[in-house]
Every structure is written in structure tokens, then in C-alpha cells.
Motif scaffolding. Structure first.
Motif, PDB file in Angstrom:
ATOM      1  N   PRO A  80       0.874  -1.129   0.021  1.00  0.00           N
ATOM      2  CA  PRO A  80      -0.173   0.029  -0.078  1.00  0.00           C
ATOM      3  C   PRO A  80       0.883   1.404  -0.100  1.00  0.00           C
ATOM      4  N   TYR A  81       2.230   1.174   0.334  1.00  0.00           N
ATOM      5  CA  TYR A  81       3.106   2.267   0.203  1.00  0.00           C
ATOM      6  C   TYR A  81       3.624   2.632  -1.126  1.00  0.00           C
ATOM      7  N   TYR A  82       3.338   1.970  -2.150  1.00  0.00           N
ATOM      8  CA  TYR A  82       3.727   2.060  -3.283  1.00  0.00           C
ATOM      9  C   TYR A  82       3.070   2.997  -4.284  1.00  0.00           C
ATOM     10  N   VAL A  83       3.732   4.005  -4.976  1.00  0.00           N
ATOM     11  CA  VAL A  83       3.168   5.071  -5.650  1.00  0.00           C
ATOM     12  C   VAL A  83       3.448   4.643  -7.083  1.00  0.00           C
ATOM     13  N   LYS A  84       2.523   4.025  -7.919  1.00  0.00           N
ATOM     14  CA  LYS A  84       3.053   3.666  -9.373  1.00  0.00           C
ATOM     15  C   LYS A  84       3.166   4.804 -10.338  1.00  0.00           C
ATOM     16  N   SER A  85       2.724   6.126 -10.165  1.00  0.00           N
ATOM     17  CA  SER A  85       3.118   7.060 -11.042  1.00  0.00           C
ATOM     18  C   SER A  85       4.481   7.419 -11.046  1.00  0.00           C
ATOM     19  N   SER A  86       5.234   7.206  -9.742  1.00  0.00           N
ATOM     20  CA  SER A  86       6.891   7.647  -9.818  1.00  0.00           C
ATOM     21  C   SER A  86       7.499   6.333  -9.457  1.00  0.00           C
ATOM     22  N   HIS A  87       6.928   5.093  -9.369  1.00  0.00           N
ATOM     23  CA  HIS A  87       7.380   3.933  -9.082  1.00  0.00           C
ATOM     24  C   HIS A  87       8.391   4.197  -7.650  1.00  0.00           C
ATOM     25  N   THR A  88       7.764   4.621  -6.734  1.00  0.00           N
ATOM     26  CA  THR A  88       8.533   4.946  -5.485  1.00  0.00           C
ATOM     27  C   THR A  88       7.646   4.054  -4.150  1.00  0.00           C
ATOM     28  N   LEU A  89       8.349   4.201  -3.173  1.00  0.00           N
ATOM     29  CA  LEU A  89       7.631   3.925  -2.143  1.00  0.00           C
ATOM     30  C   LEU A  89       7.767   5.135  -1.164  1.00  0.00           C
ATOM     31  N   LEU A  90       6.440   5.385  -0.556  1.00  0.00           N
ATOM     32  CA  LEU A  90       6.234   6.763  -0.009  1.00  0.00           C
ATOM     33  C   LEU A  90       5.840   6.341   1.454  1.00  0.00           C
ATOM     34  N   MET A  91       6.620   6.898   2.437  1.00  0.00           N
ATOM     35  CA  MET A  91       6.553   6.673   3.751  1.00  0.00           C
ATOM     36  C   MET A  91       6.368   8.001   4.438  1.00  0.00           C
ATOM     37  N   THR A  92       5.372   8.285   5.439  1.00  0.00           N
ATOM     38  CA  THR A  92       5.266   9.675   6.120  1.00  0.00           C
ATOM     39  C   THR A  92       5.319   9.400   7.441  1.00  0.00           C
ATOM     40  N   SER A  93       5.733  10.225   8.047  1.00  0.00           N
ATOM     41  CA  SER A  93       5.681  10.514   9.425  1.00  0.00           C
ATOM     42  C   SER A  93       5.521  11.851  10.341  1.00  0.00           C
ATOM     43  N   SER A  94       4.397  11.777  11.196  1.00  0.00           N
ATOM     44  CA  SER A  94       4.078  13.065  11.862  1.00  0.00           C
ATOM     45  C   SER A  94       3.869  12.725  13.419  1.00  0.00           C
ATOM     46  N   ALA A  95       4.519  11.733  14.030  1.00  0.00           N
ATOM     47  CA  ALA A  95       4.159  11.302  15.000  1.00  0.00           C
ATOM     48  C   ALA A  95       4.769  12.147  16.386  1.00  0.00           C
ATOM     49  N   SER A  96       5.876  12.863  15.787  1.00  0.00           N
ATOM     50  CA  SER A  96       6.596  13.638  16.988  1.00  0.00           C
ATOM     51  C   SER A  96       6.515  15.127  16.552  1.00  0.00           C
ATOM     52  N   ARG A  97       6.638  15.865  17.544  1.00  0.00           N
ATOM     53  CA  ARG A  97       6.726  17.508  17.206  1.00  0.00           C
ATOM     54  C   ARG A  97       8.138  17.875  16.479  1.00  0.00           C
ATOM     55  N   SER A  98       9.009  16.961  16.637  1.00  0.00           N
ATOM     56  CA  SER A  98      10.352  17.027  16.264  1.00  0.00           C
ATOM     57  C   SER A  98      10.745  16.887  14.790  1.00  0.00           C
ATOM     58  N   GLN A  99      11.116  17.642  13.851  1.00  0.00           N
ATOM     59  CA  GLN A  99      11.260  17.036  12.586  1.00  0.00           C
ATOM     60  C   GLN A  99      12.179  15.954  12.413  1.00  0.00           C
ATOM     61  N   ALA A 100      13.476  16.110  13.305  1.00  0.00           N
ATOM     62  CA  ALA A 100      14.512  15.129  13.110  1.00  0.00           C
ATOM     63  C   ALA A 100      13.988  13.729  13.589  1.00  0.00           C
ATOM     64  N   SER A 101      12.987  13.686  14.771  1.00  0.00           N
ATOM     65  CA  SER A 101      12.372  12.480  15.264  1.00  0.00           C
ATOM     66  C   SER A 101      11.657  11.755  14.242  1.00  0.00           C
ATOM     67  N   ASN A 102      10.852  12.706  13.533  1.00  0.00           N
ATOM     68  CA  ASN A 102       9.957  12.242  12.173  1.00  0.00           C
ATOM     69  C   ASN A 102      10.842  11.661  11.004  1.00  0.00           C
ATOM     70  N   VAL A 103      12.072  12.376  10.641  1.00  0.00           N
ATOM     71  CA  VAL A 103      12.840  11.870   9.899  1.00  0.00           C
ATOM     72  C   VAL A 103      13.294  10.193  10.187  1.00  0.00           C
ATOM     73  N   ASP A 104      13.813  10.158  11.295  1.00  0.00           N
ATOM     74  CA  ASP A 104      14.256   8.837  11.748  1.00  0.00           C
ATOM     75  C   ASP A 104      13.122   7.668  11.957  1.00  0.00           C
ATOM     76  N   ASP A 105      11.801   8.369  11.929  1.00  0.00           N
ATOM     77  CA  ASP A 105      10.778   7.466  12.206  1.00  0.00           C
ATOM     78  C   ASP A 105      10.344   7.011  10.727  1.00  0.00           C
ATOM     79  N   ALA A 106      10.199   7.796   9.792  1.00  0.00           N
ATOM     80  CA  ALA A 106       9.950   7.583   8.421  1.00  0.00           C
ATOM     81  C   ALA A 106      10.885   6.624   7.659  1.00  0.00           C
ATOM     82  N   LEU A 107      12.376   6.824   8.034  1.00  0.00           N
ATOM     83  CA  LEU A 107      13.363   6.101   7.582  1.00  0.00           C
ATOM     84  C   LEU A 107      13.176   4.538   7.960  1.00  0.00           C
ATOM     85  N   SER A 108      13.205   4.493   9.520  1.00  0.00           N
ATOM     86  CA  SER A 108      12.962   3.149   9.984  1.00  0.00           C
ATOM     87  C   SER A 108      11.634   2.313   9.602  1.00  0.00           C
TER      88      SER A 108
END
Length: 195
Positions: A110-138
Motif C-alpha cells: 500500500p506504500y507503493y506509488v505507481k506514477s513515480s515507481h517509488t515507496l512513500l512513507m510519512t511520519s508526523s508522530a513527533s513534534r520534532s522534525q528530526a524524530s519524524n525523519v528517523d521514524d519515516a526511514l525506520s
């Protein structure tokens, strides 16, 4: 004076080499997967070793994904209205660090975007941008690891096969005894001996 300058240059180059080796060849770099289209029994060991080394790296390095930031929604008060803390991580499915045998499975995710042939992962769990970057990459790391693990079959060892065979044999003996017992009970109910 020239000797002092040479010594300084030597120290500088040693420092630069140490600095670059810390960041370029750090343990955060992902292992390259084996170049096989499907995991067959002869490639199973190689795939397992790649998966264990991939799992040892806890997350995907930032330079391997395209990161974008936007304003988050939900709780967080004025902070989420003013700052771009939501992180969207995109990674191409045909990236060299993603195994060939996993790519088809990821395109059904469900995380696959066909138009760009990419995986898309989002994160807005934290108030911190750095924490959200780590969360999305993990999350992206976990998705690739989970998809790869599903496609590697677990072939049983010789001991496991023998153990299963002994369990089956024991179960057959128990079942046969139960059937014989039930047969005796049913035969005792028949009325052929009466009269």
C-alpha cells in the motif's frame, strides 16, 4: 619552515581522511543485496545473510531517500501550525540497495506509488522534525526487511524432519488405538448375540 608546513599538511590530510572515513564508510551504509531474481534453495543462504546484515543496520541512511517536509496536522499546538515537522520519505523501488526478489512484492504494497515507481512513507508522530525523519526511514527499512523475509522460505533441518516424522508416527499409533477402542465399543453394542 618547509618541514613544518609538510608536517601540518600531513596532519590535515590524516584528519580529513579520518573525518571522511567516519561518514562515508560508516556502519550506516546498507549492504548490497545478492543479484538474484528469486530466492531459490541454492541462493537461500546468501539471501539470509544479506537479510541479517540489513536488519543489523537499524535504519536507512538519509542520503538514500528523498525527504520532503510539510506542516503537520493533529496535536502539537502552535508548533505544528508554524513549523514543517511532517516528513515524507520517497525511495525508488529499483534502488540498488533493494533486492531484485523483493521489488515485485513492494509494488503490491500500500506504500507503493505507481506514477513515480517509488515507496512513500510519512511520519508526523513527533513534534520534532528530526524524530519524524528517523521514524519515516525506520518504517521504510522495516517494510523492505519484512517483504524480504516473507519471500525467504524456511526449509527444515534434518533433525526437524526426523522430529516431525516421529510425531506423526506417534500420532498414527495413538489414532489407531483410539479407533480400535471405538470399534470394540461399537461391536459390544450389536445385538447379534441376543436370542
Amino acid at each position: 619552515m618547509i618541514l613544518c608546513l609538510c608536517a601540518r599538511l600531513s596532519q590535515y590530510f590524516m584528519y580529513v581522511q579520518r573525518f571522511n572515513s567516519r561518514f562515508v564508510h560508516c556502519p550506516g551504509n546498507l549492504p548490497l543485496p545478492p543479484s538474484v531474481d528469486s530466492v531459490t534453495p541454492e541462493h537461500e543462504k546468501e539471501a539470509r545473510s544479506w537479510l541479517s546484515s540489513f536488519r543489523a543496520v537499524a535504519t536507512i541512511p538519509k542520503h538514500l531517500a528523498e525527504l520532503s517536509f510539510s506542516r503537520s496536522s493533529g496535536p502539537g499546538g502552535q508548533n505544528v501550525n508554524k513549523l514543517s515537522t511532517k516528513v515524507t520519505a520517497r525511495c525508488r523501488v529499483d534502488a540498488p540497495w533493494i533486492p531484485l526478489w523483493v521489488r515485485e512484492s513492494l509494488t503490491r504494497s500500500p506504500y507503493y506509488v505507481k506514477s513515480s515507481h517509488t515507496l512513500l512513507m510519512t511520519s508526523s508522530a513527533s513534534r520534532s522534525q528530526a524524530s519524524n525523519v528517523d521514524d519515516a526511514l525506520s518504517k521504510l527499512h522495516a517494510l523492505v526487511a519484512e517483504s524480504a523475509a516473507k519471500l525467504i522460505s524456511n526449509s527444515p533441518t534434518v533433525e526437524q524432519r526426523q522430529r516431525v516424522a516421529s510425531f506423526q508416527k506417534t500420532d498414527d499409533v495413538r489414532r489407531r488405538m483410539q479407533k480400535d477402542k471405538q470399534s470394540v465399543i461399537k461391536k459390544s453394542r450389536s445385538n447379534k448375540d441376543w436370542d
